[in-house]
Design an enzyme around this catalytic site. Structure first.
Site, PDB file in Angstrom:
ATOM      1  N   ARG A 155     -18.144  -9.919  -0.827  1.00 59.95           N
ATOM      2  CA  ARG A 155     -18.177  -8.460  -1.006  1.00 59.95           C
ATOM      3  C   ARG A 155     -18.988  -8.002  -2.209  1.00 59.95           C
ATOM      4  NH1 ARG A 155     -16.648  -6.469   3.931  1.00 59.95           N
ATOM      5  NH2 ARG A 155     -14.700  -7.406   4.612  1.00 59.95           N
ATOM      6  N   ASN A 177      -5.077 -15.466  -5.589  1.00 61.98           N
ATOM      7  CA  ASN A 177      -5.439 -16.571  -6.492  1.00 61.98           C
ATOM      8  C   ASN A 177      -6.969 -16.681  -6.611  1.00 61.98           C
ATOM      9  OD1 ASN A 177      -6.464 -18.450  -4.457  1.00 61.98           O
ATOM     10  ND2 ASN A 177      -4.322 -18.699  -3.814  1.00 61.98           N
ATOM     11  N   ALA A 178      -7.395 -17.479  -7.585  1.00 61.00           N
ATOM     12  CA  ALA A 178      -8.829 -17.521  -7.911  1.00 61.00           C
ATOM     13  C   ALA A 178      -9.667 -18.033  -6.742  1.00 61.00           C
ATOM     14  CB  ALA A 178      -9.052 -18.406  -9.141  1.00 61.00           C
ATOM     15  N   ARG A 179      -9.124 -18.948  -5.967  1.00 56.48           N
ATOM     16  CA  ARG A 179      -9.916 -19.487  -4.855  1.00 56.48           C
ATOM     17  C   ARG A 179     -10.260 -18.373  -3.857  1.00 56.48           C
ATOM     18  NH1 ARG A 179      -8.067 -24.197  -0.548  1.00 56.48           N
ATOM     19  NH2 ARG A 179     -10.180 -24.724   0.140  1.00 56.48           N
ATOM     20  N   GLU A 216       0.824  -1.217   0.000  1.00 52.85           N
ATOM     21  CA  GLU A 216       0.000   0.000   0.000  1.00 52.85           C
ATOM     22  C   GLU A 216       0.853   1.259   0.000  1.00 52.85           C
ATOM     23  OE1 GLU A 216      -2.309   0.597   3.549  1.00 52.85           O
ATOM     24  OE2 GLU A 216      -3.637   2.047   2.598  1.00 52.85           O
ATOM     25  N   SER A 250       2.313   4.636   1.177  1.00 49.30           N
ATOM     26  CA  SER A 250       2.698   4.962   2.554  1.00 49.30           C
ATOM     27  C   SER A 250       2.602   6.454   2.815  1.00 49.30           C
ATOM     28  CB  SER A 250       4.138   4.508   2.813  1.00 49.30           C
ATOM     29  OG  SER A 250       4.577   5.065   4.041  1.00 49.30           O
ATOM     30  N   ASN A 275     -13.793 -16.233  -2.859  1.00 50.93           N
ATOM     31  CA  ASN A 275     -14.256 -15.966  -1.489  1.00 50.93           C
ATOM     32  C   ASN A 275     -14.538 -14.472  -1.307  1.00 50.93           C
ATOM     33  OD1 ASN A 275     -14.652 -16.807   1.365  1.00 50.93           O
ATOM     34  ND2 ASN A 275     -12.864 -15.522   1.719  1.00 50.93           N
TER      35      ASN A 275
HETATM   36  C1  FAD Z   1     -20.906  -8.119   5.282  1.00 50.04           C
HETATM   37  C2  FAD Z   1     -19.663  -8.221   6.120  1.00 50.04           C
HETATM   38  C3  FAD Z   1     -19.652  -7.667   7.401  1.00 50.04           C
HETATM   39  C4  FAD Z   1     -18.499  -7.764   8.191  1.00 50.04           C
HETATM   40  N1  FAD Z   1     -18.509  -7.213   9.440  1.00 50.04           N
HETATM   41  C5  FAD Z   1     -17.417  -7.306  10.220  1.00 50.04           C
HETATM   42  C6  FAD Z   1     -17.384  -6.750  11.532  1.00 50.04           C
HETATM   43  O1  FAD Z   1     -18.351  -6.162  11.983  1.00 50.04           O
HETATM   44  N2  FAD Z   1     -16.266  -6.874  12.256  1.00 50.04           N
HETATM   45  C7  FAD Z   1     -15.162  -7.549  11.790  1.00 50.04           C
HETATM   46  O2  FAD Z   1     -14.160  -7.646  12.500  1.00 50.04           O
HETATM   47  N3  FAD Z   1     -15.144  -8.077  10.553  1.00 50.04           N
HETATM   48  C8  FAD Z   1     -16.231  -7.971   9.764  1.00 50.04           C
HETATM   49  N4  FAD Z   1     -16.204  -8.501   8.513  1.00 50.04           N
HETATM   50  C9  FAD Z   1     -14.971  -9.126   8.011  1.00 50.04           C
HETATM   51  C10 FAD Z   1     -15.050 -10.657   8.091  1.00 50.04           C
HETATM   52  O3  FAD Z   1     -15.151 -11.088   9.441  1.00 50.04           O
HETATM   53  C11 FAD Z   1     -13.805 -11.282   7.460  1.00 50.04           C
HETATM   54  O4  FAD Z   1     -12.665 -10.866   8.175  1.00 50.04           O
HETATM   55  C12 FAD Z   1     -13.612 -10.895   6.013  1.00 50.04           C
HETATM   56  O5  FAD Z   1     -14.823 -10.975   5.305  1.00 50.04           O
HETATM   57  C13 FAD Z   1     -12.566 -11.794   5.370  1.00 50.04           C
HETATM   58  O6  FAD Z   1     -13.162 -13.052   5.133  1.00 50.04           O
HETATM   59  P1  FAD Z   1     -12.319 -14.394   5.153  1.00 50.04           P
HETATM   60  O7  FAD Z   1     -11.710 -14.630   6.501  1.00 50.04           O
HETATM   61  O8  FAD Z   1     -13.217 -15.488   4.627  1.00 50.04           O
HETATM   62  O9  FAD Z   1     -11.199 -14.074   4.042  1.00 50.04           O
HETATM   63  P2  FAD Z   1      -9.651 -14.427   4.033  1.00 50.04           P
HETATM   64  O10 FAD Z   1      -9.003 -13.822   5.236  1.00 50.04           O
HETATM   65  O11 FAD Z   1      -9.125 -14.052   2.693  1.00 50.04           O
HETATM   66  O12 FAD Z   1      -9.607 -15.976   4.220  1.00 50.04           O
HETATM   67  C14 FAD Z   1     -10.040 -16.856   3.176  1.00 50.04           C
HETATM   68  C15 FAD Z   1     -10.367 -18.200   3.808  1.00 50.04           C
HETATM   69  O13 FAD Z   1      -9.138 -18.766   4.323  1.00 50.04           O
HETATM   70  C16 FAD Z   1      -9.413 -19.455   5.549  1.00 50.04           C
HETATM   71  N5  FAD Z   1      -8.686 -18.795   6.639  1.00 50.04           N
HETATM   72  C17 FAD Z   1      -7.985 -17.632   6.576  1.00 50.04           C
HETATM   73  N6  FAD Z   1      -7.408 -17.373   7.752  1.00 50.04           N
HETATM   74  C18 FAD Z   1      -7.756 -18.362   8.590  1.00 50.04           C
HETATM   75  C19 FAD Z   1      -7.484 -18.641   9.965  1.00 50.04           C
HETATM   76  N7  FAD Z   1      -6.772 -17.836  10.740  1.00 50.04           N
HETATM   77  N8  FAD Z   1      -8.004 -19.765  10.493  1.00 50.04           N
HETATM   78  C20 FAD Z   1      -8.733 -20.617   9.739  1.00 50.04           C
HETATM   79  N9  FAD Z   1      -9.064 -20.401   8.434  1.00 50.04           N
HETATM   80  C21 FAD Z   1      -8.558 -19.296   7.871  1.00 50.04           C
HETATM   81  C22 FAD Z   1     -10.935 -19.388   5.765  1.00 50.04           C
HETATM   82  O14 FAD Z   1     -11.512 -20.512   5.150  1.00 50.04           O
HETATM   83  C23 FAD Z   1     -11.309 -18.142   5.006  1.00 50.04           C
HETATM   84  O15 FAD Z   1     -12.667 -18.109   4.571  1.00 50.04           O
HETATM   85  C24 FAD Z   1     -17.338  -8.421   7.697  1.00 50.04           C
HETATM   86  C25 FAD Z   1     -17.367  -8.967   6.407  1.00 50.04           C
HETATM   87  C26 FAD Z   1     -18.513  -8.873   5.634  1.00 50.04           C
HETATM   88  C27 FAD Z   1     -18.491  -9.463   4.236  1.00 50.04           C
END
Ligand code: FAD
Length: 209
Positions: A170, A159-161, A71, A73, A165
């Site tokens: 989003r 990556n695409a996976r 990003e 800075s 997600n």
């Molecule tokens: C509508 C909406 C409202 C939201 N509101 C809030 C909110 O109020 N407060 C807040 O804090 N966040 C909020 N979020 C963010 C949300 O909690 C997630 O942090 C964000 O959407 C990223 O999703 P993800 O973890 O699936 O994605 P990524 O971090 O890209 O992870 C992709 C996938 O990898 C796996 N993964 C990644 N890291 C781990 C891990 N540490 N352990 C196990 N599996 C893992 C999981 O399968 C995950 O789905 C919101 C998101 C959305 C879409």
């Protein structure tokens, strides 16, 4: 840097097979992998996006941990005078309970007042920022006066996976409108570069494998 063949070859290496062109059986394989949530073959490719977005959008974006970010800075470079002002149609009210809000249009005068108030705060904030920098205050500290409507810029490689997600979460009715617009744009690239994967994703209720 992504195509459907990368998925097929990621999966077919299990049988020491390699394809150079897609055929119907490969499309079927992709649909099978998506349906059965065999996710790893969808990881052998990458998309690199160069994004300019308000900081409040970037904060939501950076929660997606699977992917790489670099990003702009505000420690090393001067902040730009570039701030998000929504279009009148995008100024909305929030009705209902957390988790079940609906976002309703506002009267035109409310939309215009919102835009004016935002512009006024941005102008004051940026003038203060410049004054502090002129006084010799470090940029890393002077930036504290800038609001989350300020634009930032970053590279995002994924990556695409993980992209599926991201767009599943989003480019969704429940996501904030501003990040949703970006997710829609990202999704178009997925559809263009990996059409078979994309069709399987949509057929699978937009659930990432
Ligand atoms: C509508 C909406 C409202 C939201 N509101 C809030 C909110 O109020 N407060 C807040 O804090 N966040 C909020 N979020 C963010 C949300 O909690 C997630 O942090 C964000 O959407 C990223 O999703 P993800 O973890 O699936 O994605 P990524 O971090 O890209 O992870 C992709 C996938 O990898 C796996 N993964 C990644 N890291 C781990 C891990 N540490 N352990 C196990 N599996 C893992 C999981 O399968 C995950 O789905 C919101 C998101 C959305 C879409």
């Amino acid at each position: 840097m992504a195509d459907d063949l990368s998925v097929v070859n990621g999966a077919r290496v299990s049988f020491a097979r390699h394809k150079t062109e897609m055929d119907d059986s490969d499309a079927g394989l992709i649909r099978f992998l998506m349906r059965e949530r065999h996710g790893t073959p969808f990881e052998h490719n990458s998309f690199r996006f160069h994004i300019r977005a308000p900081i409040f959008v970037a904060r939501e974006w950076f929660r997606h941990r699977i992917g790489s970010f670099n990003e702009f800075s505000m420690r090393y470079a001067k902040a730009t005078e570039d701030f998000y002002v929504p279009e009148p149609d995008d100024v909305r009210s929030q009705v209902g309970k957390p988790g079940a809000y609906s976002f309703e249009p506002v009267e035109p005068d409310v939309a215009e007042t919102t835009r004016e108030e935002l512009r006024s705060v941005y102008e004051t904030a940026y003038a203060t920022y410049e004054r502090l920098v002129e006084l010799g205050v470090a940029r890393e500290l002077a930036r504290a006066v800038l609001p989350v409507g300020a634009y930032t810029e970053f590279y995002w490689t994924i990556n695409a996976r993980a992209l599926m997600n991201f767009v599943s979460l989003r480019n969704s009715e429940t996501a904030q409108r501003e990040i949703r617009r970006y997710a829609e744009a990202c999704e178009q690239f997925l559809a263009e570069k990996m059409p078979v994967t994309y069709a399987a994703f949509v057929a699978n209720d937009r659930t990432a494998p």
